[in-house]
Design a protein around this motif. Structure first.
Motif, PDB file in Angstrom:
ATOM      1  N   ALA A 372       0.821  -1.212   0.000  1.00 37.05           N
ATOM      2  CA  ALA A 372       0.000   0.000   0.000  1.00 37.05           C
ATOM      3  C   ALA A 372       0.855   1.262   0.000  1.00 37.05           C
ATOM      4  N   ASP A 373       1.951   1.245   0.770  1.00 37.50           N
ATOM      5  CA  ASP A 373       2.831   2.412   0.827  1.00 37.50           C
ATOM      6  C   ASP A 373       3.511   2.675  -0.507  1.00 37.50           C
ATOM      7  N   THR A 374       3.808   1.603  -1.249  1.00 40.65           N
ATOM      8  CA  THR A 374       4.571   1.763  -2.485  1.00 40.65           C
ATOM      9  C   THR A 374       3.693   1.840  -3.731  1.00 40.65           C
ATOM     10  N   LEU A 375       2.623   1.055  -3.759  1.00 39.23           N
ATOM     11  CA  LEU A 375       1.806   0.948  -4.974  1.00 39.23           C
ATOM     12  C   LEU A 375       0.363   1.393  -4.793  1.00 39.23           C
ATOM     13  N   GLY A 376      -0.070   1.603  -3.546  1.00 34.84           N
ATOM     14  CA  GLY A 376      -1.428   2.068  -3.313  1.00 34.84           C
ATOM     15  C   GLY A 376      -2.376   0.984  -2.841  1.00 34.84           C
ATOM     16  N   PHE A 377      -3.591   1.419  -2.467  1.00 31.86           N
ATOM     17  CA  PHE A 377      -4.580   0.500  -1.918  1.00 31.86           C
ATOM     18  C   PHE A 377      -5.030  -0.546  -2.943  1.00 31.86           C
ATOM     19  N   GLY A 378      -5.114  -0.159  -4.202  1.00 32.91           N
ATOM     20  CA  GLY A 378      -5.580  -1.105  -5.214  1.00 32.91           C
ATOM     21  C   GLY A 378      -4.713  -2.342  -5.276  1.00 32.91           C
ATOM     22  N   ALA A 379      -3.392  -2.160  -5.341  1.00 32.98           N
ATOM     23  CA  ALA A 379      -2.469  -3.287  -5.395  1.00 32.98           C
ATOM     24  C   ALA A 379      -2.465  -4.067  -4.087  1.00 32.98           C
ATOM     25  N   ALA A 380      -2.625  -3.373  -2.964  1.00 34.21           N
ATOM     26  CA  ALA A 380      -2.603  -4.036  -1.657  1.00 34.21           C
ATOM     27  C   ALA A 380      -3.767  -5.016  -1.513  1.00 34.21           C
ATOM     28  N   PHE A 381      -4.967  -4.571  -1.852  1.00 34.66           N
ATOM     29  CA  PHE A 381      -6.124  -5.455  -1.720  1.00 34.66           C
ATOM     30  C   PHE A 381      -6.136  -6.514  -2.818  1.00 34.66           C
ATOM     31  N   ALA A 382      -5.595  -6.200  -3.981  1.00 36.00           N
ATOM     32  CA  ALA A 382      -5.481  -7.216  -5.027  1.00 36.00           C
ATOM     33  C   ALA A 382      -4.564  -8.349  -4.570  1.00 36.00           C
ATOM     34  N   THR A 383      -3.500  -8.000  -3.859  1.00 41.40           N
ATOM     35  CA  THR A 383      -2.591  -9.019  -3.321  1.00 41.40           C
ATOM     36  C   THR A 383      -3.329  -9.942  -2.366  1.00 41.40           C
ATOM     37  N   THR A 384      -4.153  -9.373  -1.503  1.00 39.50           N
ATOM     38  CA  THR A 384      -4.939 -10.185  -0.569  1.00 39.50           C
ATOM     39  C   THR A 384      -5.889 -11.105  -1.321  1.00 39.50           C
ATOM     40  N   GLY A 385      -6.516 -10.599  -2.367  1.00 36.97           N
ATOM     41  CA  GLY A 385      -7.397 -11.440  -3.163  1.00 36.97           C
ATOM     42  C   GLY A 385      -6.672 -12.613  -3.789  1.00 36.97           C
ATOM     43  N   VAL A 386      -5.468 -12.378  -4.298  1.00 32.25           N
ATOM     44  CA  VAL A 386      -4.671 -13.445  -4.900  1.00 32.25           C
ATOM     45  C   VAL A 386      -4.320 -14.502  -3.862  1.00 32.25           C
ATOM     46  N   VAL A 387      -3.958 -14.081  -2.653  1.00 35.98           N
ATOM     47  CA  VAL A 387      -3.630 -15.028  -1.584  1.00 35.98           C
ATOM     48  C   VAL A 387      -4.812 -15.954  -1.313  1.00 35.98           C
ATOM     49  N   CYS A 388      -6.018 -15.401  -1.238  1.00 35.14           N
ATOM     50  CA  CYS A 388      -7.208 -16.209  -0.984  1.00 35.14           C
ATOM     51  C   CYS A 388      -7.472 -17.181  -2.129  1.00 35.14           C
ATOM     52  N   LEU A 389      -7.319 -16.730  -3.362  1.00 35.19           N
ATOM     53  CA  LEU A 389      -7.570 -17.596  -4.510  1.00 35.19           C
ATOM     54  C   LEU A 389      -6.523 -18.704  -4.612  1.00 35.19           C
ATOM     55  N   LEU A 390      -5.270 -18.388  -4.311  1.00 34.96           N
ATOM     56  CA  LEU A 390      -4.230 -19.421  -4.330  1.00 34.96           C
ATOM     57  C   LEU A 390      -4.492 -20.503  -3.279  1.00 34.96           C
ATOM     58  N   ALA A 391      -5.147 -20.113  -2.174  1.00 30.71           N
ATOM     59  CA  ALA A 391      -5.428 -21.087  -1.109  1.00 30.71           C
ATOM     60  C   ALA A 391      -6.438 -22.141  -1.547  1.00 30.71           C
ATOM     61  N   THR A 392      -7.138 -21.920  -2.668  1.00 32.18           N
ATOM     62  CA  THR A 392      -8.071 -22.945  -3.160  1.00 32.18           C
ATOM     63  C   THR A 392      -7.336 -24.119  -3.811  1.00 32.18           C
ATOM     64  N   LEU A 393      -6.106 -23.897  -4.266  1.00 25.74           N
ATOM     65  CA  LEU A 393      -5.406 -24.930  -5.043  1.00 25.74           C
ATOM     66  C   LEU A 393      -5.192 -26.226  -4.266  1.00 25.74           C
ATOM     67  N   PRO A 394      -4.693 -26.185  -3.007  1.00 20.00           N
ATOM     68  CA  PRO A 394      -4.551 -27.459  -2.283  1.00 20.00           C
ATOM     69  C   PRO A 394      -5.883 -28.162  -2.067  1.00 20.00           C
ATOM     70  N   TRP A 395      -6.978 -27.382  -1.948  1.00 12.99           N
ATOM     71  CA  TRP A 395      -8.289 -27.993  -1.709  1.00 12.99           C
ATOM     72  C   TRP A 395      -8.816 -28.699  -2.957  1.00 12.99           C
ATOM     73  N   LEU A 396      -8.365 -28.322  -4.133  1.00 13.70           N
ATOM     74  CA  LEU A 396      -8.824 -28.985  -5.349  1.00 13.70           C
ATOM     75  C   LEU A 396      -8.342 -30.428  -5.416  1.00 13.70           C
TER      76      LEU A 396
END
Length: 408
Positions: A372-396
């Motif tokens: 957020a400090d370097t790229l802004g709120f958009g990139a910060a929350f997008a990173t969180t979204g990616v983390v959640c989506l990646l967590a689906t892979l082991p469950w598949l």
């Protein structure tokens, strides 16, 4: 449609209702300070990353002090450790209200994390000891509901109290904790914990045995993502995003409360859904919902979103993310229980699952704060979204944990 008589006739002990009431007060107090804590930290002229560290410090000290907290309970007993923990958090909150620098605030919040571990561990031990065997489900429901309702009411109250100044919520939290400690001290003054009805030791499931289950490895990954998004970023970065949308003291509290409403509404059916269709579907759907909604939150500060629509969009995304959290949480806990089973104990298996969530709650706000400090709120929350989506892979690739439970 009727409750079995054997269950209906067994009342929940008075001591447990005292703990439930204390849990409600504790949750309200924690919710009171959560909307203002990041902004309060930034008032000491620090950036988003440093403000996020304040939130992570509480979780970090909870994590590292957990083994010592368990040893204290075994050595001193549940009630003294519970009361000491409440008093430590109360003093920590009061000291935070009068902190004169960022580093003082960081130290006081860390001390609060130690106290939080003490009363959390001892409260769980008291509930296990005092709950009647046929009423443990009702006890868990009552205790969890108290935290949920308190967590919903707290941010709203915190946003209102913050209008008297950012130090006011910390003072009110300290007062509420001292009141809870006094009630518990009197109400549990004569309680003596009963030994477990079955004295025989159950075989212990080791961490290595649990690790052999793909579902356990998957639940550890999703626990990190859940802690990252729901316990870390939600409390550390979401209030700052809300302030960027509309700089009013009540906004952050309302945004957090709306997310809690989404979780509360989903919890009314997600547990039953998990028992009916299995653990994997709610977890997978919940992680996707959580990933998309959290990932999209940063767009509310974009020039492409009109100012008049920003707050409404943020509230809608917060509500949807709460739905995702309500789908994930019960099925994750049920997965761990399925892996351990009814015939074995698994303290380290459970504690490792909890530690995975704590790690996410600690690391998430710090890393996302840097983004957020370097790229802004958009990139910060997008990173969180990616983390959640990646967590689906082991469950598949993981098997359905509910079949483990059925197979015994």
């Amino acid at each position: 449609m009727t409750t079995p008589p054997s269950t209906a006739r067994i009342p929940i002990p008075r001591e447990i209702w005292i703990l439930v009431g204390a849990a409600f007060v504790i949750a309200i107090g924690f919710g009171i300070v959560s909307p203002v804590l990041p902004a309060y930290a930034r008032s000491f002229d620090v950036g988003v990353t440093a403000a996020s560290v304040i939130v992570s410090a509480f979780a970090f000290f909870r994590l590292v002090f957990a083994p010592a907290g368990g040893a204290l309970v075994e050595r001193l007993g549940e009630r003294p450790v519970y009361l000491s923990g409440l008093i430590i958090v109360a003093l920590s909150s009061l000291a935070s209200a009068f902190a004169q620098s960022y580093w003082q605030l960081l130290a006081f919040r860390g001390l609060g994390g130690i106290g939080s571990t003490m009363f959390t561990i001892s409260a769980m031990a008291l509930l296990v000891r005092l709950a009647p065997p046929s009423g443990r489900g009702r006890v868990s429901s009552a205790y969890g509901s108290a935290f949920l309702i308190g967590g919903m009411a707290g941010p709203l109250l915190g946003g209102l109290v913050a209008q008297w100044g950012m130090r006011a919520p910390f003072i009110l939290y300290a007062v509420l904790l001292l009141v809870a400690a006094a009630v518990v001290a009197v109400g549990l003054g004569g309680a003596r914990l009963r030994p477990a009805p079955d004295a025989a030791n159950r075989p212990v499931m080791t961490l290595a045995e649990a690790w052999e289950h793909r579902a356990y490895r998957a639940v550890l990954v999703s626990a990190v993502a859940n802690g990252w998004s729901n316990f870390g970023v939600r409390n550390a970065l979401l209030p700052l995003l809300a302030a960027a949308v509309l700089d009013e003291p009540w906004v952050a509290g309302v945004v957090l409360a709306v997310g809690a409403v989404g979780t509360a509404a989903t919890l009314q059916f997600s547990g039953r859904l998990s028992d009916r269709v299995g653990r994997r579907p709610p977890i997978l759907v919940g992680l996707v919902v959580l990933g998309i909604s959290m990932g999209a939150m940063g767009v509310v500060t974009s020039d492409r979103v009109p100012d008049s629509a920003s707050l409404g969009l943020l509230l809608a995304l917060s509500l949807v993310s709460g739905v995702g959290a309500g789908l994930v949480n019960p099925s994750q806990q049920a997965t761990v229980a399925d892996i351990i089973g009814h015939e074995r104990s698994g303290g380290r298996v459970l504690s490792t699952f909890q530690m995975a969530q704590d790690v996410g709650a600690i690391v998430g706000p710090i890393l996302v704060g840097v983004v957020a400090d370097t790229l802004g709120f958009g990139a910060a929350f997008a990173t969180t979204g990616v983390v959640c989506l990646l967590a689906t892979l082991p469950w598949l690739r993981a098997p359905e944990p509910l079949t483990l439970h059925r197979d015994g």
